[in-house]
Design a protein around this motif. Structure first.
Motif, PDB file in Angstrom:
ATOM      1  N   LEU A  32       0.808  -1.207   0.000  1.00 25.28           N
ATOM      2  CA  LEU A  32       0.000   0.000   0.000  1.00 25.28           C
ATOM      3  C   LEU A  32       0.850   1.270   0.000  1.00 25.28           C
ATOM      4  CD1 LEU A  32      -2.770  -1.031   2.558  1.00 25.28           C
ATOM      5  CD2 LEU A  32      -2.824  -1.192   0.068  1.00 25.28           C
ATOM      6  N   GLN A  33       2.156   1.137   0.005  1.00 27.27           N
ATOM      7  CA  GLN A  33       3.032   2.295   0.056  1.00 27.27           C
ATOM      8  C   GLN A  33       3.480   2.668  -1.348  1.00 27.27           C
ATOM      9  OE1 GLN A  33       6.348   1.822   2.628  1.00 27.27           O
ATOM     10  NE2 GLN A  33       7.245   3.827   2.168  1.00 27.27           N
ATOM     11  N   THR A  34       3.232   3.909  -1.712  1.00 23.27           N
ATOM     12  CA  THR A  34       3.590   4.369  -3.049  1.00 23.27           C
ATOM     13  C   THR A  34       5.106   4.449  -3.187  1.00 23.27           C
ATOM     14  OG1 THR A  34       1.573   5.689  -3.137  1.00 23.27           O
ATOM     15  CG2 THR A  34       3.290   6.207  -4.738  1.00 23.27           C
ATOM     16  N   PRO A  35       5.695   3.810  -4.190  1.00 24.36           N
ATOM     17  CA  PRO A  35       7.150   3.873  -4.374  1.00 24.36           C
ATOM     18  C   PRO A  35       7.580   5.258  -4.844  1.00 24.36           C
ATOM     19  CG  PRO A  35       6.117   2.683  -6.178  1.00 24.36           C
ATOM     20  CD  PRO A  35       5.039   2.936  -5.180  1.00 24.36           C
ATOM     21  N   HIS A  36       8.828   5.562  -4.600  1.00 24.04           N
ATOM     22  CA  HIS A  36       9.397   6.844  -5.013  1.00 24.04           C
ATOM     23  C   HIS A  36      10.403   6.594  -6.125  1.00 24.04           C
ATOM     24  CE1 HIS A  36       7.600   9.076  -1.681  1.00 24.04           C
ATOM     25  NE2 HIS A  36       7.919   8.044  -0.918  1.00 24.04           N
ATOM     26  N   SER A  37      10.427   7.522  -7.064  1.00 25.84           N
ATOM     27  CA  SER A  37      11.407   7.453  -8.146  1.00 25.84           C
ATOM     28  C   SER A  37      11.853   8.869  -8.454  1.00 25.84           C
ATOM     29  CB  SER A  37      10.816   6.774  -9.387  1.00 25.84           C
ATOM     30  OG  SER A  37      11.805   6.594 -10.380  1.00 25.84           O
ATOM     31  N   VAL A  38      12.851   9.329  -7.724  1.00 24.71           N
ATOM     32  CA  VAL A  38      13.388  10.675  -7.896  1.00 24.71           C
ATOM     33  C   VAL A  38      14.903  10.603  -7.808  1.00 24.71           C
ATOM     34  CG1 VAL A  38      11.338  11.832  -6.984  1.00 24.71           C
ATOM     35  CG2 VAL A  38      13.162  11.160  -5.419  1.00 24.71           C
ATOM     36  N   TRP A  39      15.557  11.539  -8.472  1.00 21.09           N
ATOM     37  CA  TRP A  39      17.008  11.631  -8.341  1.00 21.09           C
ATOM     38  C   TRP A  39      17.358  12.375  -7.066  1.00 21.09           C
ATOM     39  CZ3 TRP A  39      21.384   9.750 -10.303  1.00 21.09           C
ATOM     40  CH2 TRP A  39      22.571  10.428 -10.024  1.00 21.09           C
ATOM     41  N   SER A  40      16.694  13.485  -6.825  1.00 18.19           N
ATOM     42  CA  SER A  40      16.889  14.260  -5.598  1.00 18.19           C
ATOM     43  C   SER A  40      15.597  14.208  -4.796  1.00 18.19           C
ATOM     44  CB  SER A  40      17.245  15.717  -5.924  1.00 18.19           C
ATOM     45  OG  SER A  40      18.431  15.786  -6.698  1.00 18.19           O
ATOM     46  N   GLU A  41      15.738  14.044  -3.499  1.00 20.26           N
ATOM     47  CA  GLU A  41      14.564  14.010  -2.647  1.00 20.26           C
ATOM     48  C   GLU A  41      13.835  15.345  -2.704  1.00 20.26           C
ATOM     49  OE1 GLU A  41      13.129  11.557  -1.092  1.00 20.26           O
ATOM     50  OE2 GLU A  41      14.634  10.145  -1.815  1.00 20.26           O
ATOM     51  N   SER A  42      12.536  15.292  -2.546  1.00 24.74           N
ATOM     52  CA  SER A  42      11.723  16.493  -2.652  1.00 24.74           C
ATOM     53  C   SER A  42      12.110  17.521  -1.587  1.00 24.74           C
ATOM     54  CB  SER A  42      10.240  16.139  -2.512  1.00 24.74           C
ATOM     55  OG  SER A  42       9.823  15.308  -3.569  1.00 24.74           O
ATOM     56  N   CYS A  43      12.044  18.769  -1.982  1.00 27.75           N
ATOM     57  CA  CYS A  43      12.281  19.857  -1.033  1.00 27.75           C
ATOM     58  C   CYS A  43      10.984  20.118  -0.275  1.00 27.75           C
ATOM     59  CB  CYS A  43      12.739  21.124  -1.760  1.00 27.75           C
ATOM     60  SG  CYS A  43      14.360  20.967  -2.540  1.00 27.75           S
ATOM     61  N   SER A  44      11.023  19.958   1.008  1.00 29.21           N
ATOM     62  CA  SER A  44       9.838  20.130   1.824  1.00 29.21           C
ATOM     63  C   SER A  44       9.465  21.602   1.908  1.00 29.21           C
ATOM     64  CB  SER A  44      10.085  19.556   3.223  1.00 29.21           C
ATOM     65  OG  SER A  44      11.187  20.210   3.828  1.00 29.21           O
ATOM     66  N   PRO A  45       8.249  21.908   2.363  1.00 27.13           N
ATOM     67  CA  PRO A  45       7.876  23.316   2.549  1.00 27.13           C
ATOM     68  C   PRO A  45       8.875  24.029   3.453  1.00 27.13           C
ATOM     69  CG  PRO A  45       5.939  21.922   2.702  1.00 27.13           C
ATOM     70  CD  PRO A  45       7.120  20.994   2.622  1.00 27.13           C
ATOM     71  N   GLY A  46       9.172  25.264   3.089  1.00 32.28           N
ATOM     72  CA  GLY A  46      10.194  26.010   3.796  1.00 32.28           C
ATOM     73  C   GLY A  46      11.521  26.022   3.069  1.00 32.28           C
ATOM     74  N   PHE A  47      11.610  25.211   1.991  1.00 28.29           N
ATOM     75  CA  PHE A  47      12.833  25.138   1.194  1.00 28.29           C
ATOM     76  C   PHE A  47      12.488  25.355  -0.277  1.00 28.29           C
ATOM     77  CE2 PHE A  47      13.754  22.890   5.048  1.00 28.29           C
ATOM     78  CZ  PHE A  47      15.092  23.130   5.307  1.00 28.29           C
ATOM     79  N   ARG A  48      13.501  25.677  -1.043  1.00 23.65           N
ATOM     80  CA  ARG A  48      13.334  25.845  -2.489  1.00 23.65           C
ATOM     81  C   ARG A  48      14.427  25.054  -3.208  1.00 23.65           C
ATOM     82  NH1 ARG A  48      16.967  29.598  -4.594  1.00 23.65           N
ATOM     83  NH2 ARG A  48      18.113  30.799  -3.026  1.00 23.65           N
ATOM     84  N   LYS A  49      14.153  24.741  -4.471  1.00 22.37           N
ATOM     85  CA  LYS A  49      15.102  23.972  -5.258  1.00 22.37           C
ATOM     86  C   LYS A  49      16.180  24.882  -5.844  1.00 22.37           C
ATOM     87  CE  LYS A  49      12.254  22.005  -8.159  1.00 22.37           C
ATOM     88  NZ  LYS A  49      11.736  21.089  -9.190  1.00 22.37           N
ATOM     89  N   THR A  50      17.414  24.406  -5.777  1.00 19.50           N
ATOM     90  CA  THR A  50      18.528  25.083  -6.433  1.00 19.50           C
ATOM     91  C   THR A  50      19.195  24.063  -7.350  1.00 19.50           C
ATOM     92  OG1 THR A  50      19.996  24.522  -4.594  1.00 19.50           O
ATOM     93  CG2 THR A  50      18.923  26.662  -4.525  1.00 19.50           C
ATOM     94  N   THR A  51      19.227  24.366  -8.623  1.00 20.59           N
ATOM     95  CA  THR A  51      19.718  23.417  -9.614  1.00 20.59           C
ATOM     96  C   THR A  51      21.214  23.190  -9.444  1.00 20.59           C
ATOM     97  OG1 THR A  51      20.048  25.224 -11.185  1.00 20.59           O
ATOM     98  CG2 THR A  51      17.949  24.056 -11.269  1.00 20.59           C
TER      99      THR A  51
END
Length: 812
Positions: free
Chosen positions: A467-486
């Motif tokens: 029942l757990q959705t698998p993850h497929s990302v190169w970089s873990e998601s930035c949680s609220p309070g953070f922003r992505k920097t390439t």
């Protein structure tokens, strides 16, 4: 002329089914890749060799889902022939051809059918009379296009049951071709929407290396770029069997070792991509496969028909017998290779697991079923076969099939396909029940195209993680309070997470930029939410406000006491000699200066904002001008040595008494210009204190405020200069030194005030101004009047006329 028996034998060797009587209408059915590649390589081997056990079973493996198309084809023809109302005076028959994975073999099958021989002879036919009315081709668009190019020469109706292909809609190139599948141009959008729904941004692509695959890859990459989804790898599975077998294990290794946990697979049903994934036990672990599939259709009687289909019922069906031989471990009769022995009693295709043979009608089988009915209904509408054939009428036919589905072959009225989303439960170990868990509808309102029931999805990643959705990302998601920097030089999916700057927030995951809070809001500690700022000001309740107010009241009270002492001792020499009136004026102005600082405390309004600056400027002007007058008076008094001197006449005339009114008038004029051009007003400072909006009085014109301070500075500088000139005069009852020191203290307070005032904001800025007012006033009070009070209270003997006479005598 060829005899019927010879033609039947030729057709049998070419794997063709003949109808039972010469009067039936023939319906050629050309099926692409009916068996797998290895079997196709043994296409010309006779029946005895094919069925012998000398060939390993895997080499004879069927593409069994393609065989369902044949059963759907036969089922539709038999159903129509049983219907007395649809074609009452005729019955449909068919020829069945197997087109292998080769352009040469595809055209060979077409020419064999057209010529009626076991050889492909163009423009020649051995048939006495052709009764074929239409051709049904598939499963891929390439096989239909190859056959369609040939049939276009004869204007022969061709119906395709494979996936919709825009190339086949070209009426100039394929004038007599009709596609049964609905238009589907939203496949890439549907897949990308699914990836975005589960936040899968790092995926692999496995695409068949044909024209359709290249187009799908182009569509997918375009949508992936727009949605910032990155491809971990792109593997093009070649169509050439030689190239495939030389690279097969390399493909498996690349896919298995990739960090992407989600793989998109696309390939036509007969491309070699299906062989590429025959090693599921090596690839399926920890991977989610997103691929094209076919949804089941409910056609009354079809499942029962499949259950009852067996080699005894259709003895001419070579592949049905072969399927029985492989699936049920039957033996082949030594005397007759067409007879199977030792088969299980009442064996049925329903006994086979879903991954070997699906009992439910798939989309392709449904297209086959509808294609047969399209021909039947066209014949029904025109009352039999016309001289011009079916082609002029097929494009306008509309009908409802036995399941109640409306069909329309007109290209302009073809609707966009709605994509169902299927999930295979307990895959690949178990039965793999195919369950519809959602759909993608391009006709739905924007943002609502994808509908999904996540609670129905079973993730085959492990028993504990179903029942757990698998993850497929190169970089873990930035949680609220953070922003992505390439990350420089890497794909958009490769990024770091940086905290939002001060007073900016991000309230969603993977935000590219933080959002600044409004002026009346501030960011919380986590910087994922903007909070409403509290309105505040320097109030009496604040510790700072209380301290400043108490200080101002204390010094104003002390100044009033000094004033009372001077009034009480007004006839003493200490009070009289130093210009008693100017001392009274100075003490009153200092008392009011202390009290005017209270205007800066409490909630500001327009009136208090204006009074603050007027009271401050005018009262300090009176005080400083009084000091200037006192200094001038001392200087004049001690410099007068002869009655005829002009300075004596100026002193006797009372000229120093005009200094205060004149200086005050100039200051009032400056304030008049200030208030007339840009008066002070209420302002809100939003960024000086975290979580608060501070109400302050804005000066309006900073230039006017500095002019007021500059004018006060000039008066203080004049007083200091005059007091400095009188520093060496006799010091009995001479307050020149005290005036000099008081002005020096006054300037030492207001000179550093300017840089400190400019560097502060909010309540601190107000407090700095109040402190400067109180400190400078206290400096004047202490430096001028404390020595006098000392003489009055502690050295009364010095407050007599004898001291004055002695001083005068010494001066002579």
């Amino acid at each position: 002329m060829c005899s019927y028996e010879q033609a039947f034998w030729i057709l049998n060797q070419s794997m063709i089914y003949k109808t039972l009587s010469e009067c039936d209408l023939h319906f050629p059915f050309i099926l692409f890749s009916f068996v797998n590649l290895t079997t196709l390589l043994h296409f010309k081997i006779n029946m005895v060799c094919v069925f012998s056990l000398r060939i390993p079973i895997p080499l004879c493996k069927f593409q069994q889902k393609n065989y369902q198309y044949v059963l759907a084809f036969i089922f539709a023809i038999e159903e129509i022939n049983r219907n007395p109302h649809l074609l009452p005076n005729m019955s449909l028959g068919f020829d069945l051809y197997n087109a292998v994975h080769s352009e040469h073999r595809t055209l060979e099958s077409s020419l064999i059918w057209l010529s009626g021989l076991d050889r492909d002879i163009p423009n020649y036919t051995c048939r006495r009379e052709s009764k074929s009315v239409a051709v049904l081709t598939g499963t891929t668009w390439t096989i239909s296009a190859q056959i369609g190019t040939l049939l276009a020469l004869y204007k022969f109706p061709q119906l395709t049951y494979g996936p919709f292909e825009p190339i086949l809609s070209d009426n100039d190139q394929f004038p007599s071709l009709y596609q049964m599948a609905p238009r589907d141009t939203s496949l890439a959008l549907g897949m990308i929407s699914l990836l975005l729904h589960f936040s899968w941004t790092w995926v692999g692509l496995v695409i068949s290396e044909d024209k359709k695959g290249v187009q799908v890859l182009s569509d997918l990459r375009g949508e992936m770029d727009r949605s910032r989804i990155c491809a971990a790898f792109v593997e093009m599975i070649p169509v050439s069997d030689r190239t495939y077998f030389s690279m097969t294990w390399q493909y498996h290794l690349w896919i298995k070792e990739s960090s992407a946990k989600v793989v998109i697979v696309y390939g036509d049903s007969d491309s070699l991509i299906s062989l590429s994934f025959s090693k599921w036990h090596l690839l399926v672990i920890w991977k989610v496969w997103v691929t094209t599939s076919q949804w089941d259709f409910t056609i009354p009687g079809f499942e029962k028909f499949i259950m009852t289909a067996n080699p005894s019922k259709y003895p001419e069906d070579f592949y049905l017998a072969k399927l029985w031989f492989i699936s049920f471990n039957c033996m082949v009769s030594e005397s007759d290779c067409k007879i199977l022995e030792k088969c299980p009693l009442n064996a049925s295709l329903g006994w086979l697991p879903w991954h070997r043979f699906d009992m439910a009608m798939t989309e392709g089988s449904n297209n086959v079923y509808n294609a047969v009915y399209a021909v039947a209904w066209t014949l029904h509408e025109i009352n039999g076969l016309q001289e011009e054939g079916l082609h002029p009428f097929l494009g306008n036919i509309q009908f409802n099939n036995p399941a109640g589905d409306s069909m329309n072959l007109a290209e302009g009225r073809r609707s966009e396909a709605e994509n169902a989303i299927l999930n295979f439960w307990n895959f690949p170990e178990g039965l793999g029940l195919k369950v519809k868990v959602g759909k993608y509808s391009p006709h739905a309102p924007r943002g609502q195209e994808l509908s999904l029931s996540e609670e129905m999805i079973e993730w085959a990643i492990g028993v504990s993680d179903l029942l757990q959705t698998p993850h497929s990302v190169w970089s873990e998601s930035c949680s609220p309070g953070f922003r992505k920097t390439t990350q420089e030089g890497k794909a958009t999916c490769c990024f770091d997470c940086a905290p939002c700057p001060e007073n900016e927030i991000s309230n969603e995951t993977d935000m590219d930029q933080c959002v600044r809070c409004l002026d009346h809001q501030y960011a919380n500690r986590e910087r994922d939410q903007c909070l409403q700022k509290a309105v505040t000001f320097l109030a009496y309740e604040d510790p700072l406000g209380t301290a400043l107010a108490c200080t101002a009241l204390s010094f104003s009270g002390l100044t009033a006491v000094v004033l009372g002492v001077f009034v009480k001792h007004r006839d003493t020499l200490t009070v009289k000699v130093n210009n008693r009136t100017l001392s009274y004026i100075l003490l009153v102005s200092l008392t009011l200066c202390f009290l005017c600082s209270l205007l800066f405390i409490s909630r500001p309004n327009t009136a208090t904002c204006i009074l603050q600056q007027i009271a401050f400027g005018v009262l300090f002007t009176v005080a400083v001008s009084a000091i200037l007058a006192k200094t001038l008076t001392v200087l004049v008094a001690f410099k007068v040595t002869a009655p005829g001197r002009r300075m004596r006449q100026w002193s006797v005339s009372g000229a120093p008494n005009f200094i205060i009114p004149v200086c005050s008038f100039i200051q009032l004029s400056l304030h008049g210009v200030w208030l007339g051009t840009c008066p002070p007003f209420i302002d809100m400072v939003a960024h000086s204190e975290q979580g608060h909006v501070i109400i302050v009085c804005n000066k309006g014109s900073v230039t006017a405020f500095y002019c007021v301070l500059g004018y006060l500075g000039s008066l203080a500088l004049g007083s200091f200069s005059l007091a400095y000139l009188a520093r060496n005069l006799p010091d009995t009852f001479n307050e020149a030194k005290f005036l000099t020191f008081s002005v020096l203290v006054f300037c030492s307070v207001w000179v550093p005030f300017l840089p400190v005032y400019r560097s502060t904001k909010g309540k601190v800025m107000v407090a700095v101004e109040i402190f400067s007012i109180s400190a400078s006033s206290a400096g004047l009070l202490g430096c001028i009047f404390v020595p006098k009070c000392y003489i009055i209270f502690l050295r009364p003997e010095r407050n007599t006329s004898n001291v004055l006479r002695n001083t005068t005598h010494l001066g002579k």
